[in-house]
Design a protein around this motif. Structure first.
Motif, PDB file in Angstrom:
ATOM      1  N   ILE A 106       0.838  -1.205   0.000  1.00  0.00           N
ATOM      2  CA  ILE A 106       0.000   0.000   0.000  1.00  0.00           C
ATOM      3  C   ILE A 106       0.869   1.250   0.000  1.00  0.00           C
ATOM      4  O   ILE A 106       0.601   2.219  -0.723  1.00  0.00           O
ATOM      5  N   LEU A 107       1.932   1.252   0.791  1.00  0.00           N
ATOM      6  CA  LEU A 107       2.843   2.405   0.824  1.00  0.00           C
ATOM      7  C   LEU A 107       3.534   2.591  -0.527  1.00  0.00           C
ATOM      8  O   LEU A 107       3.684   3.729  -1.008  1.00  0.00           O
ATOM      9  N   ALA A 108       3.955   1.486  -1.151  1.00  0.00           N
ATOM     10  CA  ALA A 108       4.606   1.588  -2.457  1.00  0.00           C
ATOM     11  C   ALA A 108       3.631   2.114  -3.509  1.00  0.00           C
ATOM     12  O   ALA A 108       4.000   2.952  -4.354  1.00  0.00           O
ATOM     13  N   ALA A 109       2.387   1.642  -3.462  1.00  0.00           N
ATOM     14  CA  ALA A 109       1.386   2.116  -4.419  1.00  0.00           C
ATOM     15  C   ALA A 109       1.086   3.590  -4.203  1.00  0.00           C
ATOM     16  O   ALA A 109       0.895   4.345  -5.166  1.00  0.00           O
ATOM     17  N   ALA A 110       1.064   4.028  -2.947  1.00  0.00           N
ATOM     18  CA  ALA A 110       0.817   5.439  -2.653  1.00  0.00           C
ATOM     19  C   ALA A 110       1.949   6.307  -3.188  1.00  0.00           C
ATOM     20  O   ALA A 110       1.712   7.389  -3.756  1.00  0.00           O
ATOM     21  N   ALA A 111       3.196   5.838  -3.024  1.00  0.00           N
ATOM     22  CA  ALA A 111       4.336   6.597  -3.544  1.00  0.00           C
ATOM     23  C   ALA A 111       4.275   6.692  -5.067  1.00  0.00           C
ATOM     24  O   ALA A 111       4.516   7.759  -5.651  1.00  0.00           O
ATOM     25  N   ALA A 112       3.947   5.572  -5.730  1.00  0.00           N
ATOM     26  CA  ALA A 112       3.835   5.587  -7.190  1.00  0.00           C
ATOM     27  C   ALA A 112       2.694   6.494  -7.638  1.00  0.00           C
ATOM     28  O   ALA A 112       2.801   7.188  -8.660  1.00  0.00           O
ATOM     29  N   TRP A 113       1.595   6.516  -6.891  1.00  0.00           N
ATOM     30  CA  TRP A 113       0.459   7.363  -7.233  1.00  0.00           C
ATOM     31  C   TRP A 113       0.830   8.845  -7.139  1.00  0.00           C
ATOM     32  O   TRP A 113       0.497   9.638  -8.023  1.00  0.00           O
ATOM     33  N   LEU A 114       1.546   9.227  -6.091  1.00  0.00           N
ATOM     34  CA  LEU A 114       1.946  10.626  -5.935  1.00  0.00           C
ATOM     35  C   LEU A 114       2.888  11.052  -7.052  1.00  0.00           C
ATOM     36  O   LEU A 114       2.760  12.145  -7.608  1.00  0.00           O
ATOM     37  N   LEU A 115       3.845  10.186  -7.396  1.00  0.00           N
ATOM     38  CA  LEU A 115       4.761  10.515  -8.490  1.00  0.00           C
ATOM     39  C   LEU A 115       4.030  10.577  -9.820  1.00  0.00           C
ATOM     40  O   LEU A 115       4.379  11.358 -10.700  1.00  0.00           O
ATOM     41  N   GLY A 116       2.997   9.758  -9.962  1.00  0.00           N
ATOM     42  CA  GLY A 116       2.237   9.748 -11.203  1.00  0.00           C
ATOM     43  C   GLY A 116       1.460  11.022 -11.444  1.00  0.00           C
ATOM     44  O   GLY A 116       1.018  11.273 -12.578  1.00  0.00           O
ATOM     45  N   LEU A 117       1.268  11.847 -10.425  1.00  0.00           N
ATOM     46  CA  LEU A 117       0.545  13.105 -10.574  1.00  0.00           C
ATOM     47  C   LEU A 117       1.391  14.203 -11.212  1.00  0.00           C
ATOM     48  O   LEU A 117       0.856  15.245 -11.597  1.00  0.00           O
ATOM     49  N   ILE A 118       2.705  13.966 -11.307  1.00  0.00           N
ATOM     50  CA  ILE A 118       3.571  14.967 -11.930  1.00  0.00           C
ATOM     51  C   ILE A 118       3.220  15.066 -13.416  1.00  0.00           C
ATOM     52  O   ILE A 118       3.189  14.044 -14.114  1.00  0.00           O
ATOM     53  N   PRO A 119       2.950  16.250 -13.920  1.00  0.00           N
ATOM     54  CA  PRO A 119       2.530  16.377 -15.326  1.00  0.00           C
ATOM     55  C   PRO A 119       3.577  15.834 -16.292  1.00  0.00           C
ATOM     56  O   PRO A 119       4.781  15.994 -16.076  1.00  0.00           O
ATOM     57  N   PHE A 120       3.113  15.183 -17.350  1.00  0.00           N
ATOM     58  CA  PHE A 120       3.897  14.711 -18.483  1.00  0.00           C
ATOM     59  C   PHE A 120       4.833  13.550 -18.146  1.00  0.00           C
ATOM     60  O   PHE A 120       4.830  12.543 -18.842  1.00  0.00           O
ATOM     61  N   VAL A 121       5.682  13.685 -17.137  1.00  0.00           N
ATOM     62  CA  VAL A 121       6.646  12.625 -16.826  1.00  0.00           C
ATOM     63  C   VAL A 121       6.173  11.742 -15.689  1.00  0.00           C
ATOM     64  O   VAL A 121       6.819  10.740 -15.361  1.00  0.00           O
ATOM     65  N   GLY A 122       5.072  12.094 -15.058  1.00  0.00           N
ATOM     66  CA  GLY A 122       4.626  11.362 -13.877  1.00  0.00           C
ATOM     67  C   GLY A 122       4.285   9.915 -14.158  1.00  0.00           C
ATOM     68  O   GLY A 122       4.562   9.035 -13.334  1.00  0.00           O
ATOM     69  N   GLY A 123       3.688   9.647 -15.334  1.00  0.00           N
ATOM     70  CA  GLY A 123       3.307   8.269 -15.649  1.00  0.00           C
ATOM     71  C   GLY A 123       4.503   7.339 -15.688  1.00  0.00           C
ATOM     72  O   GLY A 123       4.501   6.274 -15.074  1.00  0.00           O
ATOM     73  N   VAL A 124       5.534   7.761 -16.404  1.00  0.00           N
ATOM     74  CA  VAL A 124       6.740   6.934 -16.522  1.00  0.00           C
ATOM     75  C   VAL A 124       7.459   6.840 -15.187  1.00  0.00           C
ATOM     76  O   VAL A 124       7.884   5.754 -14.754  1.00  0.00           O
ATOM     77  N   LEU A 125       7.604   7.994 -14.508  1.00  0.00           N
ATOM     78  CA  LEU A 125       8.320   8.016 -13.233  1.00  0.00           C
ATOM     79  C   LEU A 125       7.608   7.161 -12.192  1.00  0.00           C
ATOM     80  O   LEU A 125       8.246   6.391 -11.451  1.00  0.00           O
ATOM     81  N   GLY A 126       6.289   7.280 -12.131  1.00  0.00           N
ATOM     82  CA  GLY A 126       5.532   6.490 -11.175  1.00  0.00           C
ATOM     83  C   GLY A 126       5.601   5.002 -11.480  1.00  0.00           C
ATOM     84  O   GLY A 126       5.710   4.184 -10.570  1.00  0.00           O
ATOM     85  N   PHE A 127       5.563   4.657 -12.768  1.00  0.00           N
ATOM     86  CA  PHE A 127       5.620   3.246 -13.157  1.00  0.00           C
ATOM     87  C   PHE A 127       6.966   2.636 -12.777  1.00  0.00           C
ATOM     88  O   PHE A 127       7.023   1.560 -12.174  1.00  0.00           O
ATOM     89  N   VAL A 128       8.056   3.319 -13.125  1.00  0.00           N
ATOM     90  CA  VAL A 128       9.390   2.785 -12.836  1.00  0.00           C
ATOM     91  C   VAL A 128       9.595   2.659 -11.328  1.00  0.00           C
ATOM     92  O   VAL A 128      10.087   1.628 -10.834  1.00  0.00           O
ATOM     93  N   THR A 129       9.210   3.701 -10.585  1.00  0.00           N
ATOM     94  CA  THR A 129       9.359   3.647  -9.134  1.00  0.00           C
ATOM     95  C   THR A 129       8.526   2.522  -8.540  1.00  0.00           C
ATOM     96  O   THR A 129       8.985   1.787  -7.662  1.00  0.00           O
ATOM     97  N   GLY A 130       7.296   2.380  -9.022  1.00  0.00           N
ATOM     98  CA  GLY A 130       6.432   1.329  -8.517  1.00  0.00           C
ATOM     99  C   GLY A 130       6.986  -0.058  -8.796  1.00  0.00           C
ATOM    100  O   GLY A 130       6.929  -0.943  -7.936  1.00  0.00           O
ATOM    101  N   VAL A 131       7.530  -0.265  -9.994  1.00  0.00           N
ATOM    102  CA  VAL A 131       8.084  -1.573 -10.348  1.00  0.00           C
ATOM    103  C   VAL A 131       9.290  -1.902  -9.466  1.00  0.00           C
ATOM    104  O   VAL A 131       9.438  -3.036  -8.989  1.00  0.00           O
TER     105      VAL A 131
END
Length: 261
Positions: free
Chosen positions: A141-166
């Motif tokens: 849950i903590l890892a998913a929350a961290a990936a979700w917060l990073l995913g909110l960053i415009p334009f690069v958030g999707g990639v950054l959140g995905f890599v961090t989550g993985v």
């Protein structure tokens, strides 16, 4: 990088257990299939409900320029779905290992026998499995929350959140999957963590490779038995346990030729 690839290769070596003990590996598909169907249905339902939820979460964007409102809502939707996907992967592992304890115990024992010729005596235990599963879901849950917060960053958030989550969930998967083989050797949770940290790159390689396979449709069900076998091989490599070698054939005594003939 060599250690990282070596860890990923252990998952591939786990697939080799199908050749040695196909019956035990086939049984390992049953709990993953049942849990996978339940989790897949929940993820699909979340995907259908998400667009309406995102609009309800962002009433402030109604007065924005349509481009920016759509961009913000798309980013929020992708981040929310990605976080749910990562949480599903971690939860799938925890729940499947718990539900399929008898099946995966057989895979672990078969892997131990085929590679070392023995099975460690320390019992893993059902309640230890429950505790490990609860801890894995909590940390997931903590890892998913961290990936979700990073995913909110415009334009690069999707990639950054995905890599961090993985990476984060890959580490969690390596921790959980190797716990059986390490605990069976009398190692407590602190000792197991010390071993993982000492072989961090190899643990990440194994966990990330497993995580990426789990993200493929039906990959979690198909790869779970190999992940259990591969995690056992990971423990052997980390503890420098040599694989069993076949006994050398005994020389056959050749009777001397009969001089009378």
């Amino acid at each position: 990088m060599r250690e990282f690839l070596s860890g990923a290769g252990l998952l591939a070596r786990g697939l080799g257990q199908w050749r040695r003990t196909p019956g035990a590996m086939a049984l390992g598909l049953i709990p993953g299939t049942v849990v996978g169907l339940v989790f897949a249905a929940a993820l699909v339902a979340w995907g259908f409900a998400l667009p309406g939820l995102v609009v309800g979460w962002t009433p402030f964007a109604d007065d924005w320029v349509p481009f920016w409102a759509d961009a913000a809502r798309t980013a929020l939707g992708l981040a929310s779905f990605g976080a749910a996907l990562l949480l599903v992967v971690v939860s799938f592992t925890a729940v499947t290992l718990l539900v399929g304890e008898p099946f995966y115990d057989r895979i672990w024992r078969a892997t131990e026998r085929s590679h070392t010729g023995r099975v460690p005596d320390t019992d893993y235990g059902f309640w230890r499995a429950v505790g490990d599963s609860v801890r894995l879901i909590s940390r997931g849950i903590l890892a998913a929350a961290a990936a979700w917060l990073l995913g909110l960053i415009p334009f690069v958030g999707g990639v950054l959140g995905f890599v961090t989550g993985v990476v984060l969930t890959g580490w969690l998967l390596a921790d959980e999957l190797t716990s059986r083989a390490l605990s069976a050797r009398g190692l407590d949770r602190r000792a197991r963590r010390d071993i993982l940290r000492a072989h961090r790159a190899r643990a990440l390689g194994f966990g990330v490779a497993t995580q990426l396979c789990f993200l493929v449709p039906l990959g979690a069900v198909a790869v779970m038995p190999a992940a259990v076998a591969g995690s056992t091989l990971w423990a052997h490599a980390a503890l420098d346990e040599m694989p069993r070698r076949p006994a050398a054939p005994r020389p056959v005594a050749v009777p001397p030729a009969d001089p009378a003939r």
